[in-house]
Design a protein around this motif. Structure first.
Motif, PDB file in Angstrom:
ATOM      1  N   ASP A  17      26.187  30.492  45.480  1.00  0.00           N
ATOM      2  CA  ASP A  17      26.669  31.358  44.408  1.00  0.00           C
ATOM      3  C   ASP A  17      27.037  32.744  44.945  1.00  0.00           C
ATOM      4  N   ILE A  18      26.222  33.265  45.848  1.00  0.00           N
ATOM      5  CA  ILE A  18      26.511  34.567  46.455  1.00  0.00           C
ATOM      6  C   ILE A  18      27.807  34.501  47.255  1.00  0.00           C
ATOM      7  N   LEU A  19      27.972  33.428  48.028  1.00  0.00           N
ATOM      8  CA  LEU A  19      29.191  33.260  48.813  1.00  0.00           C
ATOM      9  C   LEU A  19      30.419  33.134  47.917  1.00  0.00           C
ATOM     10  N   THR A  20      30.278  32.453  46.802  1.00  0.00           N
ATOM     11  CA  THR A  20      31.392  32.287  45.870  1.00  0.00           C
ATOM     12  C   THR A  20      31.795  33.618  45.254  1.00  0.00           C
ATOM     13  N   ILE A  21      30.819  34.438  44.877  1.00  0.00           N
ATOM     14  CA  ILE A  21      31.115  35.752  44.311  1.00  0.00           C
ATOM     15  C   ILE A  21      31.871  36.604  45.326  1.00  0.00           C
ATOM     16  N   LEU A  22      31.420  36.611  46.573  1.00  0.00           N
ATOM     17  CA  LEU A  22      32.083  37.406  47.611  1.00  0.00           C
ATOM     18  C   LEU A  22      33.495  36.899  47.881  1.00  0.00           C
ATOM     19  N   GLN A  23      33.655  35.600  47.999  1.00  0.00           N
ATOM     20  CA  GLN A  23      34.958  35.031  48.315  1.00  0.00           C
ATOM     21  C   GLN A  23      35.947  35.231  47.159  1.00  0.00           C
ATOM     22  N   ASN A  24      35.500  35.036  45.927  1.00  0.00           N
ATOM     23  CA  ASN A  24      36.383  35.244  44.777  1.00  0.00           C
ATOM     24  C   ASN A  24      36.762  36.709  44.617  1.00  0.00           C
ATOM     25  N   GLY A  25      35.830  37.611  44.900  1.00  0.00           N
ATOM     26  CA  GLY A  25      36.145  39.035  44.844  1.00  0.00           C
ATOM     27  C   GLY A  25      37.180  39.426  45.885  1.00  0.00           C
ATOM     28  N   ALA A  26      37.078  38.848  47.075  1.00  0.00           N
ATOM     29  CA  ALA A  26      38.052  39.134  48.128  1.00  0.00           C
ATOM     30  C   ALA A  26      39.419  38.560  47.771  1.00  0.00           C
ATOM     31  N   ARG A  27      39.446  37.376  47.212  1.00  0.00           N
ATOM     32  CA  ARG A  27      40.728  36.768  46.820  1.00  0.00           C
ATOM     33  C   ARG A  27      41.393  37.530  45.683  1.00  0.00           C
ATOM     34  N   ALA A  28      40.593  38.129  44.803  1.00  0.00           N
ATOM     35  CA  ALA A  28      41.132  38.910  43.692  1.00  0.00           C
ATOM     36  C   ALA A  28      41.429  40.349  44.105  1.00  0.00           C
ATOM     37  N   ARG A  29      41.206  40.688  45.356  1.00  0.00           N
ATOM     38  CA  ARG A  29      41.456  42.016  45.922  1.00  0.00           C
ATOM     39  C   ARG A  29      40.646  43.114  45.217  1.00  0.00           C
ATOM     40  N   LEU A  30      39.396  42.787  44.864  1.00  0.00           N
ATOM     41  CA  LEU A  30      38.525  43.774  44.232  1.00  0.00           C
ATOM     42  C   LEU A  30      37.988  44.726  45.292  1.00  0.00           C
ATOM     43  N   ARG A  31      37.751  45.964  44.897  1.00  0.00           N
ATOM     44  CA  ARG A  31      37.206  46.946  45.830  1.00  0.00           C
ATOM     45  C   ARG A  31      35.731  46.665  46.114  1.00  0.00           C
ATOM     46  N   SER A  32      34.967  46.385  45.057  1.00  0.00           N
ATOM     47  CA  SER A  32      33.545  46.099  45.231  1.00  0.00           C
ATOM     48  C   SER A  32      33.114  45.050  44.202  1.00  0.00           C
ATOM     49  N   VAL A  33      32.086  44.302  44.585  1.00  0.00           N
ATOM     50  CA  VAL A  33      31.549  43.266  43.700  1.00  0.00           C
ATOM     51  C   VAL A  33      30.028  43.438  43.612  1.00  0.00           C
ATOM     52  N   PRO A  34      29.457  43.201  42.427  1.00  0.00           N
ATOM     53  CA  PRO A  34      28.000  43.294  42.293  1.00  0.00           C
ATOM     54  C   PRO A  34      27.342  41.946  42.563  1.00  0.00           C
ATOM     55  N   ALA A  61      27.352  48.244  51.646  1.00  0.00           N
ATOM     56  CA  ALA A  61      26.504  47.667  50.600  1.00  0.00           C
ATOM     57  C   ALA A  61      25.580  48.770  50.088  1.00  0.00           C
ATOM     58  N   THR A  62      25.604  48.988  48.781  1.00  0.00           N
ATOM     59  CA  THR A  62      24.773  50.024  48.181  1.00  0.00           C
ATOM     60  C   THR A  62      24.003  49.460  47.008  1.00  0.00           C
ATOM     61  N   ARG A  63      22.849  50.068  46.744  1.00  0.00           N
ATOM     62  CA  ARG A  63      22.039  49.662  45.604  1.00  0.00           C
ATOM     63  C   ARG A  63      22.549  50.346  44.352  1.00  0.00           C
ATOM     64  N   GLY A  64      22.425  49.652  43.226  1.00  0.00           N
ATOM     65  CA  GLY A  64      22.863  50.217  41.961  1.00  0.00           C
ATOM     66  C   GLY A  64      22.352  49.398  40.799  1.00  0.00           C
ATOM     67  N   THR A  65      22.962  49.625  39.652  1.00  0.00           N
ATOM     68  CA  THR A  65      22.609  48.893  38.444  1.00  0.00           C
ATOM     69  C   THR A  65      23.831  48.123  37.962  1.00  0.00           C
ATOM     70  N   LEU A  66      23.709  47.494  36.809  1.00  0.00           N
ATOM     71  CA  LEU A  66      24.851  46.769  36.246  1.00  0.00           C
ATOM     72  C   LEU A  66      26.027  47.695  35.986  1.00  0.00           C
ATOM     73  N   ALA A  67      25.743  48.933  35.602  1.00  0.00           N
ATOM     74  CA  ALA A  67      26.802  49.861  35.214  1.00  0.00           C
ATOM     75  C   ALA A  67      27.472  50.548  36.394  1.00  0.00           C
ATOM     76  N   SER A  68      26.693  50.988  37.384  1.00  0.00           N
ATOM     77  CA  SER A  68      27.293  51.797  38.449  1.00  0.00           C
ATOM     78  C   SER A  68      26.713  51.431  39.816  1.00  0.00           C
ATOM     79  N   ARG A  83      18.986  45.314  38.348  1.00  0.00           N
ATOM     80  CA  ARG A  83      19.282  45.817  39.687  1.00  0.00           C
ATOM     81  C   ARG A  83      20.411  45.009  40.315  1.00  0.00           C
ATOM     82  N   ARG A  84      21.300  45.699  41.014  1.00  0.00           N
ATOM     83  CA  ARG A  84      22.416  45.044  41.675  1.00  0.00           C
ATOM     84  C   ARG A  84      22.614  45.614  43.073  1.00  0.00           C
ATOM     85  N   LEU A  85      23.193  44.802  43.930  1.00  0.00           N
ATOM     86  CA  LEU A  85      23.626  45.215  45.261  1.00  0.00           C
ATOM     87  C   LEU A  85      25.147  45.204  45.214  1.00  0.00           C
ATOM     88  N   TRP A  86      25.757  46.390  45.287  1.00  0.00           N
ATOM     89  CA  TRP A  86      27.207  46.502  45.213  1.00  0.00           C
ATOM     90  C   TRP A  86      27.775  46.421  46.624  1.00  0.00           C
TER      91      TRP A  86
END
Length: 155
Positions: free
Chosen positions: A5-22, A45-52, A69-72
């Motif tokens: 699931d983590i790999l899918t989030i990273l790969q889909n974010g890269a394919r969608a050309r997103l700047r950062s993914v949580p 990689a930075t620590r954050g929350t759902l919002a920022s 808690r999120r890792l952006w």
């Protein structure tokens, strides 16, 4: 959260050309992103929350509710706007775990098949999980002479 699931989030974010993914703030996501950061597949990689992504006070305040808690992860792109993270695939799955000892890992990283795992290609890394919270890249594991569960290959 499972590794695939983590790999899918990273790969889909890269394919969608997103700047950062949580990602969820778990030991799995911390281990994977630290290796990806060391090998230049992600920018930061930075620590954050759902919002920022960069509010340390909100992250500390979220200690009572770990679900927020999120890792952006800031993704990296080449000069022609192609993602550096080309593909991210799971090797071990819950239904079929792939454990390799040091000798089989050496075969894998030197371009030969090891068990059911095809050899690593140029620019590709394999990530191994040792124990509960130790994550290591396959070439480093060969240098140490240790084996473990090969969980992902990234290129």
């Amino acid at each position: 959260m499972p590794v695939h699931d983590i790999l899918t989030i990273l790969q889909n974010g890269a394919r969608a050309r997103l700047r950062s993914v949580p990602l969820p703030y778990t030991s799995s996501s911390l281990g994977l992103t630290s290796i990806l950061l060391q090998h230049g597949f992600i920018h930061r990689a930075t620590r954050g929350t759902l919002a920022s992504p960069a509010d340390p006070r909100a992250f500390a305040a979220a200690a009572s509710s770990p679900a927020s808690r999120r890792l952006w992860v800031d993704l990296k792109y080449s000069t022609d706007d192609r993602p550096v993270l080309g593909h991210a695939r799971s090797v071990s799955k819950p239904s079929r775990r792939i454990w390799l000892d040091a000798r089989e890992l050496l075969r894998l990283v030197t371009g030969r098949r090891a068990q059911f795992v095809s050899p690593l290609q140029l620019g590709e890394i394999a990530i191994e999980k040792r124990g509960i919270e130790e994550w290591i890249e396959a070439r480093e594991a060969v240098g140490r002479g240790v084996g473990g569960e090969v969980v992902a290959r990234i290129g």
